[in-house]
Design a protein around this motif. Structure first.
Motif, mmCIF file in Angstrom:
data_model
loop_
_atom_site.group_PDB
_atom_site.id
_atom_site.type_symbol
_atom_site.label_atom_id
_atom_site.label_comp_id
_atom_site.label_asym_id
_atom_site.label_seq_id
_atom_site.Cartn_x
_atom_site.Cartn_y
_atom_site.Cartn_z
ATOM 1 N N THR A 132 0.996 -1.319 -0.028
ATOM 2 C CA THR A 132 0.060 0.057 0.010
ATOM 3 C C THR A 132 0.871 1.268 0.145
ATOM 4 O O THR A 132 1.872 1.313 0.963
ATOM 5 C CB THR A 132 -0.833 -0.161 1.210
ATOM 6 O OG1 THR A 132 -1.672 -1.255 1.254
ATOM 7 C CG2 THR A 132 -1.883 1.363 1.110
ATOM 8 N N GLU A 133 0.483 2.221 -1.070
ATOM 9 C CA GLU A 133 1.077 3.436 -0.917
ATOM 10 C C GLU A 133 0.133 4.613 -0.616
ATOM 11 O O GLU A 133 -1.002 4.466 -1.068
ATOM 12 C CB GLU A 133 1.741 3.669 -2.278
ATOM 13 C CG GLU A 133 2.927 2.572 -2.347
ATOM 14 C CD GLU A 133 3.427 2.754 -3.934
ATOM 15 O OE1 GLU A 133 4.267 1.693 -4.370
ATOM 16 O OE2 GLU A 133 2.991 3.672 -4.703
ATOM 17 N N SER A 138 -4.343 2.149 -4.110
ATOM 18 C CA SER A 138 -3.480 0.911 -3.851
ATOM 19 C C SER A 138 -4.506 -0.386 -3.981
ATOM 20 O O SER A 138 -3.967 -1.533 -3.998
ATOM 21 C CB SER A 138 -2.485 0.723 -2.615
ATOM 22 O OG SER A 138 -1.625 1.768 -2.509
ATOM 23 N N SER A 139 -5.748 -0.027 -4.027
ATOM 24 C CA SER A 139 -6.499 -1.389 -3.933
ATOM 25 C C SER A 139 -6.380 -1.842 -5.313
ATOM 26 O O SER A 139 -6.973 -3.031 -5.445
ATOM 27 C CB SER A 139 -8.002 -0.919 -3.622
ATOM 28 O OG SER A 139 -8.363 0.181 -4.538
ATOM 29 N N ALA A 141 -3.486 -2.983 -7.527
ATOM 30 C CA ALA A 141 -2.217 -3.048 -7.357
ATOM 31 C C ALA A 141 -1.576 -2.679 -8.437
ATOM 32 O O ALA A 141 -0.013 -2.182 -8.503
ATOM 33 C CB ALA A 141 -1.852 -4.520 -7.026
ATOM 34 N N ILE A 144 0.734 0.886 -8.282
ATOM 35 C CA ILE A 144 1.901 0.914 -7.264
ATOM 36 C C ILE A 144 2.987 1.717 -8.235
ATOM 37 O O ILE A 144 3.432 1.395 -9.009
ATOM 38 C CB ILE A 144 2.354 -0.523 -6.887
ATOM 39 C CG1 ILE A 144 1.529 -1.232 -6.100
ATOM 40 C CG2 ILE A 144 3.795 -0.416 -6.232
ATOM 41 C CD1 ILE A 144 0.668 -0.427 -4.828
ATOM 42 N N LYS A 161 5.773 3.633 1.428
ATOM 43 C CA LYS A 161 4.652 2.767 1.680
ATOM 44 C C LYS A 161 4.306 3.230 2.865
ATOM 45 O O LYS A 161 4.651 3.775 3.631
ATOM 46 C CB LYS A 161 5.371 1.414 1.639
ATOM 47 C CG LYS A 161 6.149 0.752 0.466
ATOM 48 C CD LYS A 161 5.040 0.422 -0.452
ATOM 49 C CE LYS A 161 5.614 -0.331 -1.758
ATOM 50 N NZ LYS A 161 4.823 -0.698 -2.967
ATOM 51 N N TRP A 163 0.708 1.987 6.153
ATOM 52 C CA TRP A 163 0.013 0.987 6.524
ATOM 53 C C TRP A 163 0.421 -0.472 6.482
ATOM 54 O O TRP A 163 -0.301 -1.400 6.211
ATOM 55 C CB TRP A 163 -1.512 0.886 6.022
ATOM 56 C CG TRP A 163 -2.221 2.211 6.399
ATOM 57 C CD1 TRP A 163 -2.494 3.189 5.678
ATOM 58 C CD2 TRP A 163 -2.808 2.694 7.703
ATOM 59 N NE1 TRP A 163 -3.254 4.198 6.218
ATOM 60 C CE2 TRP A 163 -3.464 3.831 7.521
ATOM 61 C CE3 TRP A 163 -2.623 1.824 8.958
ATOM 62 C CZ2 TRP A 163 -3.915 4.550 8.671
ATOM 63 C CZ3 TRP A 163 -3.357 2.633 9.892
ATOM 64 C CH2 TRP A 163 -3.760 3.604 9.660
ATOM 65 N N HIS A 220 1.415 -0.407 12.282
ATOM 66 C CA HIS A 220 1.064 -0.198 10.877
ATOM 67 C C HIS A 220 1.842 0.917 10.571
ATOM 68 O O HIS A 220 1.459 2.093 10.888
ATOM 69 C CB HIS A 220 -0.467 0.300 10.865
ATOM 70 C CG HIS A 220 -1.264 -0.961 11.564
ATOM 71 N ND1 HIS A 220 -1.425 -2.265 11.121
ATOM 72 C CD2 HIS A 220 -2.108 -0.718 12.815
ATOM 73 C CE1 HIS A 220 -2.168 -2.672 11.689
ATOM 74 N NE2 HIS A 220 -2.827 -2.103 12.860
ATOM 75 N N PHE A 377 -8.973 -2.187 4.633
ATOM 76 C CA PHE A 377 -7.582 -3.134 4.188
ATOM 77 C C PHE A 377 -7.959 -4.338 3.516
ATOM 78 O O PHE A 377 -8.976 -4.904 3.455
ATOM 79 C CB PHE A 377 -6.777 -3.381 5.295
ATOM 80 C CG PHE A 377 -7.372 -4.183 6.579
ATOM 81 C CD1 PHE A 377 -7.512 -5.519 6.395
ATOM 82 C CD2 PHE A 377 -7.521 -3.760 7.758
ATOM 83 C CE1 PHE A 377 -8.055 -6.433 7.347
ATOM 84 C CE2 PHE A 377 -8.088 -4.329 8.769
ATOM 85 C CZ PHE A 377 -8.332 -5.760 8.663
ATOM 86 N N ASP A 378 -7.033 -4.892 2.745
ATOM 87 C CA ASP A 378 -7.561 -6.121 1.689
ATOM 88 C C ASP A 378 -8.528 -5.560 0.845
ATOM 89 O O ASP A 378 -9.238 -6.549 0.523
ATOM 90 C CB ASP A 378 -7.627 -7.350 2.518
ATOM 91 C CG ASP A 378 -6.686 -8.151 3.039
ATOM 92 O OD1 ASP A 378 -5.454 -7.331 2.891
ATOM 93 O OD2 ASP A 378 -6.728 -9.194 3.519
#
Length: 420
Positions: A132-133, A138-139, A141, A144, A161, A163, A220, A377-378
């Motif tokens: 993640t940036e 960043s969801s 990828a 990036i 980066k 988190w 984090h 997240f994820d």
């Protein structure tokens, strides 16, 4: 559950009741005494890890080690979610290590496995996953921007980066970093993953970000990579494999997160029921208030529905593999559903606890903060909902759907016009 899963379920439940729950007070007292900027692990966790190993409750998440299917492991992950701060690590099933161990198991060379996977499986070190940036969404990828430029026998890494869970823990020794190796390649072949030891020159852990004011023990982190040089042999797979590795890594891990979330929801419901049976307001226990009973009933319905959906996703991965379209859509479904269910149940539990619910006297506020963050997240909810909608729109119509959609309603006689 299978007989094997039932046996693990019973033994893990006993471990939680006899050892994990009694350890929670010592764990949190240590965290408070050390303050928010000390990320050393409370000693009680290492004690629990020894007991878990002795009882065979270790590395249950990895089918190649435990022999458990994803469906068999799912209820065990739920049990660990009852004490999400402690239990997952106590049985060496904590994120981000689980995802990193799966990644190393699937894509690392023998030398890489020996150096990093083995100590992770033994619980001797911890790890982090740096994708993640802050500057991009960043969801996806493919967005990036961190660069990984080949220079002879090394790659030079530059980027920022954030988190990056786990990186503040002094036991964190290795980062799996995702960066761009070829900006001219097809969008899904531009990224690669590489192993970066934390003590490599140029790796700067600048801060650990709080979640709703809470500092997790493992942190984090925001990390700056400033001309970080690592051997080319640290690459995972081949150049351009980063996007595919990320997709392979996230499927089972999302199920683990979701099942732990349902464990937290079960704990919240248990605390809610206990509270309303003991608390008297307006001359009678809260449990006799209709609005409270509705909150309990909704919570039970939502948890059970989400659990069945999660088990279906786990079963589908077992049957079809992580890369199947069905598995990907079902993982998206449960990732959109389970964190929201956990937030719903936790919110109701907080409400019936009144002022105590938002204090540190109960675990509800801390659990709510974590599971509200889980909706980001994820992959945020919206990304998963997009995946689900695209799958629905792309489906071939069933015979029933085709039949009703083919009907021309413009030729129907409206009831109001009959007889005119």
């Amino acid at each position: 559950m299978s007989a094997k899963a039932q046996d693990y379920h019973q033994r893990l439940t006993e471990f939680m009741v006899e050892h994990v729950f009694p350890a929670e007070q010592a764990y949190h007292e240590y965290i408070v005494a050390k303050g928010p900027h000390d990320h050393t692990v409370p000693p009680i966790v290492e004690d629990l890890k020894k007991i878990a190993k002795e009882r065979g409750l270790w590395n249950l998440f990895l089918p190649a080690v435990s022999g458990l299917t994803n469906l068999e492991y799912a209820p065990l992950a739920e049990i660990s979610g009852w004490s999400v701060d402690i239990a997952p690590e106590a049985i060496n099933c904590a994120a981000p290590d689980t995802g990193n161990m799966e990644t190393l198991h699937l894509f690392a060379t023998e030398e890489q496995r020996k150096q990093w996977l083995e100590p992770l499986l033994e619980g001797k070190i911890r790890s982090a996953f740096a994708m993640t940036e802050p500057a991009v969404a960043s969801s996806d990828a493919r967005n990036i921007q961190t660069t990984m430029v080949r220079d002879g026998d090394h790659y030079v890494i530059n980027g920022r980066k954030w988190w990056i869970s786990g990186a503040a823990d002094p036991r964190c020794k290795i980062l799996i970093v995702m960066g761009r190796t070829d900006p001219e390649a097809a969008s899904h072949r531009q990224q690669s993953m590489i192993l970066v030891p934390v003590d490599t020159p140029g790796v700067h852990i600048s801060r650990s970000l709080p979640v709703f004011g809470w500092q997790d023990q493992h942190g984090h982190c925001e990390i700056i990579f400033d001309n970080v040089r690592v051997p080319a042999g640290n690459l995972l797979g081949q150049e351009g494999d980063g996007f595919a590795i990320a997709q392979a890594r996230l499927g089972p891990g999302r199920i683990h997160h979701c099942m732990r979330a349902l464990g937290a929801a079960e704990r919240a419901l248990a605390l809610m029921i206990d509270r309303v049976q003991k608390r008297v307001a307006f001359g009678k226990p809260l449990a006799e208030q209709g609005v409270v009973r509705e909150a309990i009933a909704k919570s039970r319905n939502e948890i059970d529905q989400a659990r069945l959906l999660c088990h279906k996703a786990a079963w589908t991965i077992d049957q079809q593999g992580n890369k199947s379209k069905d598995a990907q859509v079902q993982v998206a479904q449960i990732k959109a559903v389970a964190p929201q269910v956990a937030c719903n149940v936790l919110d109701r539990a907080i409400q019936v606890h009144g002022g105590g619910g938002v204090s540190d006297d109960f675990p509800l506020a801390r659990l709510y903060a974590w599971h509200r963050a889980m909706r980001l997240f994820d992959g945020p909810d919206e990304v998963h909902m997009r995946t689900i909608a695209r799958a629905e729109l792309g489906k071939e119509k069933s015979p029933l759907a085709a039949a009703v959609c083919a009907q021309d309603r413009s030729t129907w006689v409206h009831p109001d016009t009959v007889g005119e």
